[in-house]
Design an enzyme around this catalytic site. Structure first.
Site, PDB file in Angstrom:
ATOM      1  NE  ARG A  64      -2.255   2.094   3.224  1.00 32.13           N
ATOM      2  CZ  ARG A  64      -2.020   1.800   4.501  1.00 32.13           C
ATOM      3  NH1 ARG A  64      -2.406   0.637   5.005  1.00 32.13           N
ATOM      4  NH2 ARG A  64      -1.369   2.633   5.288  1.00 32.13           N
ATOM      5  CE1 TYR A 117     -16.835  11.259 -15.648  1.00 29.76           C
ATOM      6  CE2 TYR A 117     -15.722  11.102 -13.532  1.00 29.76           C
ATOM      7  CZ  TYR A 117     -16.567  10.566 -14.493  1.00 29.76           C
ATOM      8  OH  TYR A 117     -17.144   9.343 -14.282  1.00 29.76           O
ATOM      9  CG  ASP A 189      -8.465  15.547 -15.161  1.00 27.96           C
ATOM     10  OD1 ASP A 189      -7.844  14.944 -16.063  1.00 27.96           O
ATOM     11  OD2 ASP A 189      -9.391  15.035 -14.506  1.00 27.96           O
ATOM     12  CE  LYS A 214     -12.101   7.570 -18.877  1.00 29.77           C
ATOM     13  NZ  LYS A 214     -11.992   7.748 -17.474  1.00 29.77           N
TER      14      LYS A 214
HETATM   15  N1  LCS Z   1     -10.941  12.999 -15.060  1.00 35.46           N
HETATM   16  C1  LCS Z   1     -11.498  12.984 -16.292  1.00 35.46           C
HETATM   17  C2  LCS Z   1     -11.194  14.106 -17.254  1.00 35.46           C
HETATM   18  C3  LCS Z   1     -12.328  11.936 -16.664  1.00 35.46           C
HETATM   19  O1  LCS Z   1     -12.857  11.953 -17.896  1.00 35.46           O
HETATM   20  C4  LCS Z   1     -12.597  10.908 -15.742  1.00 35.46           C
HETATM   21  C5  LCS Z   1     -13.504   9.780 -16.069  1.00 35.46           C
HETATM   22  C6  LCS Z   1     -12.010  10.960 -14.464  1.00 35.46           C
HETATM   23  C7  LCS Z   1     -11.180  12.026 -14.170  1.00 35.46           C
HETATM   24  C8  LCS Z   1     -12.231   9.881 -13.450  1.00 35.46           C
HETATM   25  O2  LCS Z   1     -11.483   8.763 -13.792  1.00 35.46           O
HETATM   26  P1  LCS Z   1     -11.834   7.246 -13.358  1.00 35.46           P
HETATM   27  O3  LCS Z   1     -12.025   7.246 -11.881  1.00 35.46           O
HETATM   28  O4  LCS Z   1     -13.073   6.867 -14.076  1.00 35.46           O
HETATM   29  O5  LCS Z   1     -10.619   6.497 -13.788  1.00 35.46           O
HETATM   30  N2  LCS Z   1     -14.251  10.006 -17.218  1.00 35.46           N
HETATM   31  C9  LCS Z   1     -15.158   9.221 -17.726  1.00 35.46           C
HETATM   32  C10 LCS Z   1     -15.902   9.568 -18.868  1.00 35.46           C
HETATM   33  O6  LCS Z   1     -15.845  10.647 -19.442  1.00 35.46           O
HETATM   34  N3  LCS Z   1     -16.663   8.568 -19.203  1.00 35.46           N
HETATM   35  O7  LCS Z   1     -16.555   7.529 -18.297  1.00 35.46           O
HETATM   36  C11 LCS Z   1     -15.596   7.896 -17.280  1.00 35.46           C
END
Ligand code: LCS
Length: 418
Positions: A64, A117, A189, A214
């Site tokens: 961890r 987001y 971000d 992503k």
């Molecule tokens: N930041 C951005 C710009 C994102 O698009 C997302 C998820 C996150 C943070 C969060 O990431 P995760 O915890 O899902 O790894 N965006 C998503 C979207 O646009 N469609 O599904 C998830």
């Protein structure tokens, strides 16, 4: 635990993505970073254990806190972003929440872009307010709005660029200057661009966040996140908070993402080549009403995109005729392009932010953030361009044809969620 980064200091981005973070102290000489699938590490003696805990001696303790496979991924992304260090997290949202927890206290104020987001916004709006942290949401593409919203208590400016899902941009150098003037941190971000196309630290950002789910992983098979800090002091803070709150990453997850990262350059190059051609195709299609892609000269911040990005990315948003009904028709009729949220994979995906990823934001606030009901978001993958164009073309041409069957679905899509 830091890995020697001196070898990858002067390499090009594509080479760095392939080599950075490679472990070079193994007795076996393996080329791929192994999966150190262990929860804990045995100490050769009690004295050694105590020395590792006190920080007197380097060495692994517990996964961890640190793990060699996770460290390799952290080192790779930190090198690509040009940061002091990086902390891998279980999800992208764990990265976002760790940053909020690390740097915000009761009485603090945040200036955040209104188009981010959905979950990143909802934490600020509905959760952190319970802990006495207030947020002002502004149009992040308007530097003057960021500057105007700053208060003496502002500790953080939080932006995404390109923004999810409007694909508008924030002027990174301008936002960094505004934050610095107030002694606030600029948090960016960088999920939509990836470090292959944009490195916010070069423009003065203090903290960079990724959903590794992503572009960096790129294969729609793992969830993960990363926080990259420009300087040691911020890195230490994020590392401590991720460790004690337990937001860290599993070694198997890190290994899969590291494997994806090695082909980042190839995937982004192919995806953005397809995206540029598709954006041009969509711009001239009779069933679309507008197209937002930073590579188009019609994008209001095309010049800024050229200044702060090395390419225009793989994401497009566009409006279609007949509003929400038209959007649903397109999503229900694509055959090759997947109807799914998430983005940045080798496979192209399409979704409807107002009823899916951004449904947790109330309708009037969505409109303020230019997340219109007719907005369709497309993540462009690495397929053959002609196949993608033909699929979109036939789906768009169905708009206005199967009206009655859509009514129930439009009703259902109004249910909030995130
Ligand atoms: N930041 C951005 C710009 C994102 O698009 C997302 C998820 C996150 C943070 C969060 O990431 P995760 O915890 O899902 O790894 N965006 C998503 C979207 O646009 N469609 O599904 C998830």
């Amino acid at each position: 635990m830091k890995i020697d980064r001196s070898k990858s200091k002067r390499l090009a981005k594509a080479t760095t993505a392939i080599h950075a973070g490679a472990l070079d102290h193994s007795v076996y000489g393996e080329v791929s970073v192994p999966i150190f699938q262990t929860s804990t590490f045995a100490f050769p003696s009690a004295a050694e254990g105590a020395a590792r805990f006190s920080g007197e001696k380097p060495g692994y303790i517990y996964s961890r806190l640190d793990n060699p496979t996770v460290n390799a991924l952290e080192e790779s992304v930190a090198t690509l972003e040009g940061g002091f260090g990086a902390v891998a997290t279980a999800t992208g949202m764990a990265a976002v929440s760790t940053v909020y927890l690390s740097f915000l206290s009761a009485g603090d104020h945040v200036v955040a872009a209104n188009c981010i987001y959905g979950a990143s916004r909802v934490i600020l709006e509905s959760e952190l307010i319970r802990y006495g942290v207030e947020t002002t949401f502004v149009d992040g593409s308007q530097l003057s709005q960021i500057e105007k919203a700053m208060r003496p208590q502002t500790r953080m400016v939080f932006v995404e660029t390109p923004m999810n899902p409007s694909l508008k941009l924030t002027d990174l150098a301008g936002a960094a200057a505004a934050a610095q003037k107030q002694g606030a941190l600029l948090v960016v971000d960088n999920t939509f661009a990836s470090p292959y196309l944009q490195r916010p630290i070069e423009f003065g950002a203090d903290i960079v966040i990724h959903s590794l789910t992503k572009l960096i992983n790129g294969h729609a098979d793992v969830i993960g996140g990363m926080v990259i800090a420009r300087v040691r002091e911020r890195y230490d803070r994020v590392k401590r908070m991720a460790n004690i709150f337990g937001n860290t990453m599993d070694p198997h997850q890190a290994w899969l993402i590291l494997r994806g990262l090695r082909t980042l350059a190839l995937r982004v190059e192919k995806g953005q080549e397809n995206a540029m051609k598709l954006a041009r195709f969509l711009e001239t299609h009779p069933k679309t009403t507008w197209v937002s892609y930073p590579g188009l000269s019609s994008h209001p911040q095309h010049e800024l995109a050229k200044r702060q990005m090395d390419g225009f990315g793989c994401m497009i948003s566009f409006g279609v005729q007949n509003g929400l009904e038209g959007g649903i028709t397109v999503m229900n009729n694509v055959r090759l392009i997947g109807l799914a949220v998430s983005l940045g994979g080798v496979e192209s995906l399409i979704e409807h932010p107002a009823s899916m990823t951004h449904a947790c934001i109330p309708p009037e606030k969505r409109r303020e953030a230019e997340i219109y009901d007719e907005l369709v978001r497309l993540s462009v993958g690495c397929e053959d361009f002609d196949d993608l164009r033909n699929d979109l073309d036939q789906a768009l041409n169905r708009i206005g044809q199967d009206k009655s069957a859509l009514e129930a679905q439009i009703e259902a899509s109004q249910e909030p969620g995130c």
